[in-house]
Structures are given as structure tokens and as C-alpha cells.
Design an enzyme around this catalytic site. Sequence first.
Site, PDB file in Angstrom:
ATOM      1  N   HIS A   1       5.476   5.653  11.469  1.00 57.82           N
ATOM      2  CA  HIS A   1       5.002   5.556  10.189  1.00 57.82           C
ATOM      3  C   HIS A   1       4.079   6.842  10.110  1.00 57.82           C
ATOM      4  O   HIS A   1       3.054   6.789   9.999  1.00 57.82           O
ATOM      5  CB  HIS A   1       4.246   4.384  10.161  1.00 57.82           C
ATOM      6  CG  HIS A   1       3.812   4.028   8.445  1.00 57.82           C
ATOM      7  ND1 HIS A   1       4.130   4.840   7.409  1.00 57.82           N
ATOM      8  CD2 HIS A   1       3.360   2.907   8.288  1.00 57.82           C
ATOM      9  CE1 HIS A   1       3.686   4.123   6.545  1.00 57.82           C
ATOM     10  NE2 HIS A   1       2.969   2.910   6.786  1.00 57.82           N
TER      11      HIS A   1
ATOM     12  N   ARG B   1      11.552   3.357   3.065  1.00 53.92           N
ATOM     13  CA  ARG B   1      10.929   2.465   4.116  1.00 53.92           C
ATOM     14  C   ARG B   1      12.017   1.656   4.502  1.00 53.92           C
ATOM     15  O   ARG B   1      12.813   0.991   3.593  1.00 53.92           O
ATOM     16  CB  ARG B   1       9.667   1.664   3.779  1.00 53.92           C
ATOM     17  CG  ARG B   1       9.299   0.345   4.568  1.00 53.92           C
ATOM     18  CD  ARG B   1       8.233  -0.055   4.175  1.00 53.92           C
ATOM     19  NE  ARG B   1       7.070   0.716   4.650  1.00 53.92           N
ATOM     20  CZ  ARG B   1       5.861   0.036   4.678  1.00 53.92           C
ATOM     21  NH1 ARG B   1       5.463  -1.257   4.456  1.00 53.92           N
ATOM     22  NH2 ARG B   1       4.919   0.886   5.138  1.00 53.92           N
TER      23      ARG B   1
ATOM     24  N   LYS C   1      28.201  -3.880  -2.553  1.00 53.86           N
ATOM     25  CA  LYS C   1      29.519  -3.840  -2.933  1.00 53.86           C
ATOM     26  C   LYS C   1      30.067  -3.254  -1.704  1.00 53.86           C
ATOM     27  O   LYS C   1      31.207  -2.713  -1.773  1.00 53.86           O
ATOM     28  CB  LYS C   1      29.785  -2.867  -4.125  1.00 53.86           C
ATOM     29  CG  LYS C   1      29.128  -3.309  -5.347  1.00 53.86           C
ATOM     30  CD  LYS C   1      29.561  -2.621  -6.268  1.00 53.86           C
ATOM     31  CE  LYS C   1      28.802  -2.754  -8.039  1.00 53.86           C
ATOM     32  NZ  LYS C   1      28.814  -1.758  -8.721  1.00 53.86           N
TER      33      LYS C   1
ATOM     34  N   ARG D   1       0.773  -1.178   0.159  1.00 54.06           N
ATOM     35  CA  ARG D   1       0.023  -0.046   0.029  1.00 54.06           C
ATOM     36  C   ARG D   1       0.983   1.256   0.067  1.00 54.06           C
ATOM     37  O   ARG D   1       0.495   2.338  -0.847  1.00 54.06           O
ATOM     38  CB  ARG D   1      -1.122   0.109   1.233  1.00 54.06           C
ATOM     39  CG  ARG D   1      -2.229  -0.559   1.090  1.00 54.06           C
ATOM     40  CD  ARG D   1      -2.679  -1.174   2.232  1.00 54.06           C
ATOM     41  NE  ARG D   1      -1.893  -2.254   2.768  1.00 54.06           N
ATOM     42  CZ  ARG D   1      -2.185  -3.444   2.423  1.00 54.06           C
ATOM     43  NH1 ARG D   1      -3.063  -3.791   1.768  1.00 54.06           N
ATOM     44  NH2 ARG D   1      -1.370  -4.701   2.678  1.00 54.06           N
ATOM     45  N   THR D   2       1.849   1.320   1.071  1.00 54.52           N
ATOM     46  CA  THR D   2       2.556   2.620   0.999  1.00 54.52           C
ATOM     47  C   THR D   2       3.667   2.848  -0.241  1.00 54.52           C
ATOM     48  O   THR D   2       3.217   3.994  -0.807  1.00 54.52           O
ATOM     49  CB  THR D   2       3.328   2.356   2.330  1.00 54.52           C
ATOM     50  OG1 THR D   2       2.776   2.197   3.418  1.00 54.52           O
ATOM     51  CG2 THR D   2       4.134   3.773   2.584  1.00 54.52           C
TER      52      THR D   2
HETATM   53  C1  NCD Z   1       1.315  -1.285   8.088  1.00 49.58           C
HETATM   54  C2  NCD Z   1       2.996  -1.008   8.137  1.00 49.58           C
HETATM   55  O1  NCD Z   1       3.648  -1.352   7.236  1.00 49.58           O
HETATM   56  O2  NCD Z   1       3.466  -0.631   9.163  1.00 49.58           O
HETATM   57  N1  NCD Z   1       1.050  -1.426   6.904  1.00 49.58           N
HETATM   58  C3  NCD Z   1       0.943  -0.176   6.022  1.00 49.58           C
HETATM   59  O3  NCD Z   1       1.642   0.655   5.736  1.00 49.58           O
HETATM   60  N2  NCD Z   1      -0.314   0.191   5.675  1.00 49.58           N
HETATM   61  C4  NCD Z   1       0.768  -2.130   8.983  1.00 49.58           C
HETATM   62  C5  NCD Z   1       1.276  -3.439   9.012  1.00 49.58           C
HETATM   63  O4  NCD Z   1       2.202  -3.749   8.087  1.00 49.58           O
HETATM   64  O5  NCD Z   1       0.938  -4.154  10.062  1.00 49.58           O
END
Ligand code: NCD
Length: 331
Positions: A148, A115, A94, A65-66
Amino acid sequence: MSPDHRQRIFHVLDPRQFSRADLDELCRLTTRVRGLAKTKEGARMLQTMLPHKRAMLYFTQPSTRTFLSFNNACHVLGIRTSEIRDPATSSEVKGESFEDSIRTFSSYVDIIIMRTWGEGMARTSADLMDRIRRRIPIVNAGSGKDQHPTQALLDIYTLERSFEQQGGIDGKVIGFMGDLKRGRTVRSLAHLMENYTGVRLVFIAPDAFQIDAAITDALAARGIAFEKSDDLHDRLPELDAIYITRLQTEYDTASESGGFDHTRFHFGPRELGMLKREGTIMHPLPRGPELDPAVDADPRAVYWRQERNGMWMRVALLMKIFAVEGEVDFG
Ligand code: NCD
């Protein structure tokens, strides 16, 4: 700082950087761009906003999703994107240091959305940017178990919309259920709740998975009412919204997840009957056994809308970062 405490947004690292005025403005902007994007003219106008910008999506921890929502949010605004999703395909294998890799990305793009498994990596990258001449914004799209922030923004937007007819988030009772210890979405959303008046937060989890003191101390310091409970059925009737999260098995070091009792921390048809008629059911997704798909058809379940809101909120956020929000008429 402007008189209404709105600030310019540059790096997005931590939910605590946002004021109430920022949140209100981002929510208004999100609704505005959603509306604009519905027409061909509006969509075309958004497309012309940032065609001179390029974004790097550096996602070395799994994401559906993100990643997709940031990628599409960039495209809505005409931003071109490149991506690394597997560090094995970058020069880190490397032996290039993380900082050198980030500095390299910054040579080619105008923003890095990242991320990572590691907790301080977005901040380390932002500190690096603040030291170099070509300073570009860093967006934390999930930093290990820690934070997040952009998920929390879209969660706020979803809550505000769900409570549109009930005076917004202020004064509401919000429950959080699941792996509150290791789930970063709840940690970030709890921090954003510090901006609202009269809210009460109820953290529902087995003791071993409860929210940690860093979060509750911060809530206490800001005078936000909160309680902890290990009994969902006992607390459900008083909640205006329940935010359900999955067990974060990927962070297990000694099969901790085995101790989580999904029969007691589970939301299904029976729990639907205990929730207020006007209640709201949220989940950041992906879901596990804690949320029965049979709940999806209930009008109080908003998690698919929440997912879609993520893209529009990220469009609004990118507009703020690149300071083009003034180009859309708020009228
Ligand atoms: C969440 C995450 O990655 O922290 N997912 C997301 O970004 N929608 C929640 C999760 O993975 O549980």
C-alpha cells in the site's frame, strides 16, 4: 538520474521505488500544497493545474479513506474522476478479462488508481501500459495483503511532521503492533524506513501474526536494525512512535483471527502512561478493538491528522506524476 537521485514518478506500484530524495521532496511539496489550499487564491491556482486530466478510481476492494482522499486530491487539482467500486457493474461479469478492462479504462482517462484483492494486479496493469501506445500511469492504492505504497508515503509525512522538533525520522525507534503478517500498511512503511539512517524498528505481535521474512530480509540487507517481540508493555517505553494496526479478518481462511489475543495487543489509557511524553501514536484506520477511542483525546494521538495528511500527500504525488510540481513556488 539527477544528481540528488530524485526520479520522475510515473507508475506508483511499490514503496521501494522511492529514494530518500523523493520522500523529502514529496514531504516538502505536501506542506506547500496544504498551505496553498488554505487561501482562495491558492486553492484556485491548484484547481487550474490539471483540468485537462481525467482519473479512473477502480476500487474493487472496500475503501473509505484511500478512495475519498484520492478522489478529493484529484478534485483539488481540477482532475475529473470516474469510478468503479464494484466489479459486478463492469464488463468483467460478461467475461471481459482484467487486462482488457484496464485497457478500456485507459482509453478514457489519463491515470488509473486501483485497489484490488489480488496481489500483482497493479503491476500487471502497469506492464500492460508499458506495452501499449497509450501508456498512462497506474497507482497502486492497495494490492491485497502485499503493498500500500501511498499509505506509506502519508505515514512518512505524518512521522516527519511529528518529529519536526526532534530532528525528523532519522535515529528514531518505531514500534509496529497488530496483524503484521497480513497488514499491507506495515509492510510498505517498513520498506520506506530503509531510506532513513539510525532507525530501529520493533515489530510487536503474537508469533502467528508476526512480520514475514520477505520484509525482515530486506531490512537486514539494507542494514536497518529491527527486533521482534510479543510483549507490548516491555517495549513501549523505548518507542518514539507506535504504529498500531487492526486484525485483517477479511483474509481469514480458517478463522485465524480467533487466535489473536486483544487483551495483550491493545493500546488504551494504561498504555498511554507507558509511552514517552514526546511519543507519537499512529494507526492507518479503520480501527478495531486494538485501539481504545479514549486515546483520541491525547495530544500524542495523530491518526486523525494522519488520515487528513493522506489527501495532501496524494495531491503532491499526483502533481509529481503529471510533472506540474514546478508550477508551485517552493520558496
Ligand atoms: C488500510 C488498508 O486498507 O490497508 N486502510 C487504509 O488504507 N487507510 C488499513 C486497514 O484496512 O487495516
